[in-house]
Design a protein around this motif. Structure first.
Motif, PDB file in Angstrom:
ATOM      1  N   THR A  28       1.069  -1.171   0.164  1.00 52.03           N
ATOM      2  CA  THR A  28      -0.058  -0.019  -0.040  1.00 52.03           C
ATOM      3  C   THR A  28       0.806   1.338   0.067  1.00 52.03           C
ATOM      4  N   GLY A  29       2.020   1.183   0.389  1.00 53.14           N
ATOM      5  CA  GLY A  29       3.062   2.207   0.436  1.00 53.14           C
ATOM      6  C   GLY A  29       2.775   3.265   1.477  1.00 53.14           C
ATOM      7  N   GLU A  30       1.860   3.081   2.366  1.00 55.20           N
ATOM      8  CA  GLU A  30       1.456   4.115   3.647  1.00 55.20           C
ATOM      9  C   GLU A  30       2.510   3.983   4.394  1.00 55.20           C
ATOM     10  N   ILE A  31       3.031   5.400   4.899  1.00 50.51           N
ATOM     11  CA  ILE A  31       4.121   5.719   5.404  1.00 50.51           C
ATOM     12  C   ILE A  31       3.468   5.802   6.925  1.00 50.51           C
ATOM     13  N   ASN A  32       4.343   5.229   7.978  1.00 51.76           N
ATOM     14  CA  ASN A  32       4.360   5.171   9.112  1.00 51.76           C
ATOM     15  C   ASN A  32       4.908   6.395  10.097  1.00 51.76           C
ATOM     16  N   ASP A  33       4.104   7.325  10.366  1.00 53.71           N
ATOM     17  CA  ASP A  33       4.529   8.715  11.009  1.00 53.71           C
ATOM     18  C   ASP A  33       5.343   8.453  12.139  1.00 53.71           C
ATOM     19  N   VAL A  34       5.108   7.362  12.928  1.00 55.68           N
ATOM     20  CA  VAL A  34       5.839   7.084  14.077  1.00 55.68           C
ATOM     21  C   VAL A  34       7.358   6.898  13.945  1.00 55.68           C
ATOM     22  N   ALA A  35       7.387   6.017  12.659  1.00 59.10           N
ATOM     23  CA  ALA A  35       8.600   5.475  12.368  1.00 59.10           C
ATOM     24  C   ALA A  35       9.666   6.827  11.931  1.00 59.10           C
ATOM     25  N   VAL A  36       8.811   7.772  11.261  1.00 64.57           N
ATOM     26  CA  VAL A  36       9.588   9.070  10.481  1.00 64.57           C
ATOM     27  C   VAL A  36       9.926   9.864  11.628  1.00 64.57           C
ATOM     28  N   LYS A  37       9.238   9.778  12.954  1.00 66.41           N
ATOM     29  CA  LYS A  37       9.623  10.628  13.982  1.00 66.41           C
ATOM     30  C   LYS A  37      10.738   9.969  14.546  1.00 66.41           C
ATOM     31  N   PHE A  38      10.727   8.468  14.661  1.00 65.76           N
ATOM     32  CA  PHE A  38      11.858   8.030  15.393  1.00 65.76           C
ATOM     33  C   PHE A  38      13.224   8.238  14.736  1.00 65.76           C
ATOM     34  N   TYR A  39      13.139   8.046  13.310  1.00 64.01           N
ATOM     35  CA  TYR A  39      14.559   8.067  12.592  1.00 64.01           C
ATOM     36  C   TYR A  39      15.062   9.523  12.316  1.00 64.01           C
ATOM     37  N   ASN A  40      13.978  10.526  12.421  1.00 63.38           N
ATOM     38  CA  ASN A  40      14.465  11.863  12.410  1.00 63.38           C
ATOM     39  C   ASN A  40      15.007  12.192  13.734  1.00 63.38           C
ATOM     40  N   ASP A  41      14.365  11.610  14.890  1.00 67.13           N
ATOM     41  CA  ASP A  41      15.022  12.118  16.088  1.00 67.13           C
ATOM     42  C   ASP A  41      16.595  11.384  16.509  1.00 67.13           C
ATOM     43  N   LEU A  42      16.490  10.187  15.999  1.00 65.91           N
ATOM     44  CA  LEU A  42      17.867   9.526  16.148  1.00 65.91           C
ATOM     45  C   LEU A  42      18.952  10.436  15.399  1.00 65.91           C
ATOM     46  N   ILE A  43      18.472  10.498  13.940  1.00 59.99           N
ATOM     47  CA  ILE A  43      19.439  11.323  13.149  1.00 59.99           C
ATOM     48  C   ILE A  43      19.826  12.788  13.981  1.00 59.99           C
ATOM     49  N   ASP A  44      18.808  13.258  14.224  1.00 64.18           N
ATOM     50  CA  ASP A  44      19.059  14.765  14.915  1.00 64.18           C
ATOM     51  C   ASP A  44      19.941  14.692  16.209  1.00 64.18           C
ATOM     52  N   GLU A  45      19.671  13.621  16.974  1.00 66.76           N
ATOM     53  CA  GLU A  45      20.535  13.475  18.049  1.00 66.76           C
ATOM     54  C   GLU A  45      22.038  13.112  17.624  1.00 66.76           C
ATOM     55  N   LEU A  46      22.102  12.122  16.539  1.00 64.10           N
ATOM     56  CA  LEU A  46      23.581  11.935  16.253  1.00 64.10           C
ATOM     57  C   LEU A  46      24.339  13.169  15.862  1.00 64.10           C
ATOM     58  N   LEU A  47      23.527  14.099  14.896  1.00 59.58           N
ATOM     59  CA  LEU A  47      23.980  15.265  14.176  1.00 59.58           C
ATOM     60  C   LEU A  47      24.392  16.218  15.602  1.00 59.58           C
ATOM     61  N   ALA A  48      23.375  16.191  16.369  1.00 59.91           N
ATOM     62  CA  ALA A  48      23.502  17.193  17.493  1.00 59.91           C
ATOM     63  C   ALA A  48      25.038  16.993  18.422  1.00 59.91           C
ATOM     64  N   ASN A  49      25.325  15.418  18.340  1.00 60.80           N
ATOM     65  CA  ASN A  49      26.606  15.114  19.060  1.00 60.80           C
ATOM     66  C   ASN A  49      27.824  15.042  18.051  1.00 60.80           C
ATOM     67  N   LYS A  50      27.510  15.664  16.825  1.00 61.31           N
ATOM     68  CA  LYS A  50      28.580  15.639  15.746  1.00 61.31           C
ATOM     69  C   LYS A  50      29.075  14.219  15.626  1.00 61.31           C
ATOM     70  N   ILE A  51      28.053  13.267  15.362  1.00 60.58           N
ATOM     71  CA  ILE A  51      28.219  11.852  14.965  1.00 60.58           C
ATOM     72  C   ILE A  51      27.726  11.673  13.437  1.00 60.58           C
ATOM     73  N   GLU A  52      28.445  11.298  12.552  1.00 58.58           N
ATOM     74  CA  GLU A  52      27.738  11.312  11.164  1.00 58.58           C
ATOM     75  C   GLU A  52      26.977   9.927  11.036  1.00 58.58           C
ATOM     76  N   PRO A  53      25.797  10.133  10.678  1.00 60.20           N
ATOM     77  CA  PRO A  53      25.038   9.092  10.398  1.00 60.20           C
ATOM     78  C   PRO A  53      25.285   8.498   9.167  1.00 60.20           C
ATOM     79  N   PHE A  54      25.676   6.956   9.044  1.00 60.78           N
ATOM     80  CA  PHE A  54      25.617   6.182   7.765  1.00 60.78           C
ATOM     81  C   PHE A  54      24.437   5.470   7.961  1.00 60.78           C
TER      82      PHE A  54
END
Ligand code: BG6
Length: 474
Positions: A93-119
Motif C-alpha cells: 500500500t506504501g502508506e508511511i508510518n509517521d511514528v517511524a518517521v519521527k523515530f528516525y528523524n529524532d535519532l538522526i538529529d541526536e547523532l548530528l547534535a553530537n557531531k556523529i555522522e550518520p551512515f
C-alpha cells in the motif's frame, strides 16, 4: 620499543548496528512483519535459547543514552539501518508510518547534535513478509517496491544524511535462503539463488539511479554519496604449488568476492564466474537494458565487512550434481590457525589488508571503509569481568588493534580506506545466534533492565579515535 600507526585527521571512527538486531518494538509502533517474524512464529526453537528479537536491546528507547556513550568512546560516525516495515508497514500500500518517521528523524538529529555522522543502510536482512510473498529478491516486482522505499528514505532524511548504503552483505540472504539453509524460507536451490543475487545487484543499481536522478533534479544535495556494504571474505588455497587448490580457491573467491564487487563497483559481471554459471546452466534471466542500468549506476563508496578468511582446497569427492559453490571446492582447516572458538571463525588480520590492496589494484582504488569487523565472545564478557565490575575484554582489543594495524599498512601503501566501524556498538541479538555471542563496545546487562556499560575496548577505542593513532609497545 614503541611503534605508532597514525590515521588521517578526518578518519571515520565508529561502529555499526542493524534495526532487526537492536531496535526492539518489533511489531509495535505500527511496524509490519518481516520474514523473521514469520520464522519465529513457526519455529522459535531454531533461535539460540529460543529467544527472538521482540525487545532486542531496546535501542528504540535507549538511543539517546547510547549516543551519549558513543560520544564517550570517541565515535565521529555510526551506521544503523532503517527497518523497511517500520517505515512502510505494508509496502504493497506504501502508506508511511509517521511514528517511524519521527523515530528516525529524532535519532538522526541526536547523532548530528553530537557531531556523529550518520551512515544509513536501507536493507539489513529484514525482508518484509509481504515482499517475500511476492518472491523476495527473486521477484523483479520487489525491486520496484524497494526503489519506492529507498526514494522515500532519501526524501525524508536525505537532507540530513550524507552517506547512504543500499544493502548490507547482500550475499548473506542468498547463502542463507538458497544455499546453506540458515535464513527463512529455506529455498535451497542454487539456480534460484543466482537469480536472487542478480536481482539484488540490479536493485542496488536501480536505487543508485534514483539517487542520482534526485541529485540531478535538486531534490537531494549534490554532496550526498551512496554505496553498498559487502562482506568480502578472501579465499586462500591450501597449497600455493598445487594447481587444483589454486583453481578451487579462485572459484571460491569469484563466488564470494567478485560476484557482487565487480558489478557494484565496475558495472560488469565477472567473466570467469559468468562462464562457470553458463557452463552449468545457472545463468539468471536478464535483459540488456538491465545490464545497462548496472553499468551506469555503480557505487560512490564501498563498505567492507571483514571477519574471517576462507581456506580452500580442491574437491576430494566430486558432487554428482552442482548444488552450490561448494560443488567446486572443499573447505580446508589450516593447522595452527588462530581461531575464535566462541564464534567458530578463524582470525586472520592480514585478510583485511589483502582486500584493501585488491580494491586499490583492481577496483580503481574506490573510496572504502571497514564497515564491520569484530569479535563475538560467548558469555565472554562475564568471563572478563573483574571484582570491581570492569569488563576487561582484552581479546577484543587485541583483535581490533591487529586489524587496524593491517588497515594502516594498506593505507600507507595507497589504499583509499577512510574509516573503521566495529561490529558492534553494543551486544545485540543475532540472526544466527540470538544473544549467544557478545560483540559490543558496550555491555548490555540483560539481567538488569538492559543497562549499558562501557567495556575496556570502548575506553581503548576512545583513546585511539582521539589521537588518531594506535600505539603499540613491543
Ligand atoms: C555480519 C552481519 O555478517 O556479522 C551482522 O552484518 C552480524 O548482522 C555479524 O550480526 C556477526 O555475525 P553473527 O552471526 O555472529 O551475529
Amino acid at each position: 620499543m614503541k611503534k605508532e600507526y597514525k590515521f588521517k585527521k578526518d578518519f571515520f571512527w565508529g561502529s555499526a548496528i542493524s534495526a532487526l538486531q537492536t531496535e526492539g518494538a518489533h511489531l509495535e509502533m505500527g511496524k509490519g512483519k518481516t520474514t523473521w517474524d514469520i520464522w519465529m512464529e513457526k519455529d522459535p526453537d531454531r533461535f539460540f535459547g529460543g529467544e527472538g528479537n521482540a525487545v532486542a536491546v531496546d535501542f528504540i528507547n535507549f538511543y539517546k543514552d547510547d549516543i551519549k556513550m558513543m560520544k564517550e568512546i570517541g565515535h565521529n560516525s555510526f551506521r544503523f539501518s532503517i527497518a523497511w516495515t517500520r517505515l512502510i508497514p505494508n509496502p504493497l500500500t506504501g502508506e508511511i508510518n509517521d511514528v517511524a518517521v519521527k523515530f528516525y528523524n529524532d535519532l538522526i538529529d541526536e547523532l548530528l547534535a553530537n557531531k556523529i555522522e550518520p551512515f544509513v543502510c536501507l536493507f539489513h536482512f529484514d525482508m518484509p513478509a509481504a515482499m517475500q510473498d511476492l518472491g523476495g529478491w527473486e521477484s523483479k516486482e520487489v525491486l520496484k517496491y524497494f526503489n519506492i522505499y529507498a526514494k522515500k528514505c532519501f526524501e525524508l532524511f536525505g537532507d540530513k544524511v550524507k552517506y547512504w548504503f543500499t544493502h548490507n552483505e547482500p550475499i548473506v540472504p542468498i547463502e542463507g535462503c538458497y544455499l546453506y539453509n540458515f535464513h527463512y524460507p529455506f529455498i535451497n536451490d542454487f539456480k534460484r539463488g543466482v537469480q536472487a543475487a542478480y536481482n539484488t545487484i540490479l536493485s542496488n543499481a536501480i536505487v543508485i539511479r534514483t539517487f542520482k536522478e534526485m541529485k540531478a533534479e535538486g531534490t537531494l544535495k549534490n554532496d550526498r554519496e551512496i554505496g553498498i556494504i559487502l562482506s568480502l571474505t578472501p579465499s586462500y588455497p591450501r597449497d600455493l604449488n598445487n594447481p587444483e587448490d589454486l583453481k578451487a580457491s579462485k572459484i571460491c573467491h569469484d563466488f564470494f568476492v567478485r560476484s557482487f564487487l565487480d558489478p557494484c563497483v565496475l558495472g560488469e559481471f565477472n567473466k570467469d564466474l559468468n562462464k562457470l554459471l553458463k557452463d552449468h546452466n545457472l545463468m539468471p534471466e536478464y535483459k540488456e537494458e538491465e545490464l545497462l542500468i548496472i553499468k551506469e549506476n555503480t557505487v560512490d563508496f564501498l563498505g567492507i565487512n571483514y571477519y574471517f578468511p576462507r581456506r580452500v582446497k580442491a574437491k576430494e569427492i566430486k558432487d554428482e550434481k552442482v548444488t552450490g559453490p561448494h560443488s567446486f571446492y572443499d573447505d580446508y582447516e589450516m593447522p595452527g590457525r588462530k581461531f575464535n572458538q566462541d564464534r567458530g571463525w578463524e582470525i586472520f588480520e592480514k585478510g583485511v589488508y589483502d582486500i584493501l590492496i585488491d580494491i586499490k589494484n583492481n577496483y580503481g582504488n574506490i573510496k572504502s571503509y571497514i564497515s564491520e569487523n569484530g569479535m563475538g565472545r560467548h558469555g565472554g564478557d562475564e568471563r572478563d569481568t573483574d571484582e570491581n565490575g570492569s569488563i576487561n575484554d582484552d581479546a577484543r582489543i587485541e583483535f581490533v588493534k591487529d586489524h587496524l594495524i593491517m588497515i594502516n599498512n594498506a593505507i600507507e601503501e595507497g589504499s583509499n580506506c577512510v574509516g573503521y566501524h566495529m561490529w558492534s556498538l553494543m551486544d545485540n541479538w543475532s540472526m544466527s545466534n540470538a544473544f549467544k555471542n557478545r560483540y559490543g563496545f558496550l555491555f548490555v546487562d540483560r539481567e538488569n533492565g538492559l543497562k549499558r556499560k562501557i567495556k575496556k575496548s570502548g575506553y581503548w577505542m576512545a583513546e585511539v579515535a582521539k589521537n588518531n593513532k594506535i600505539v603499540e609497545v613491543e
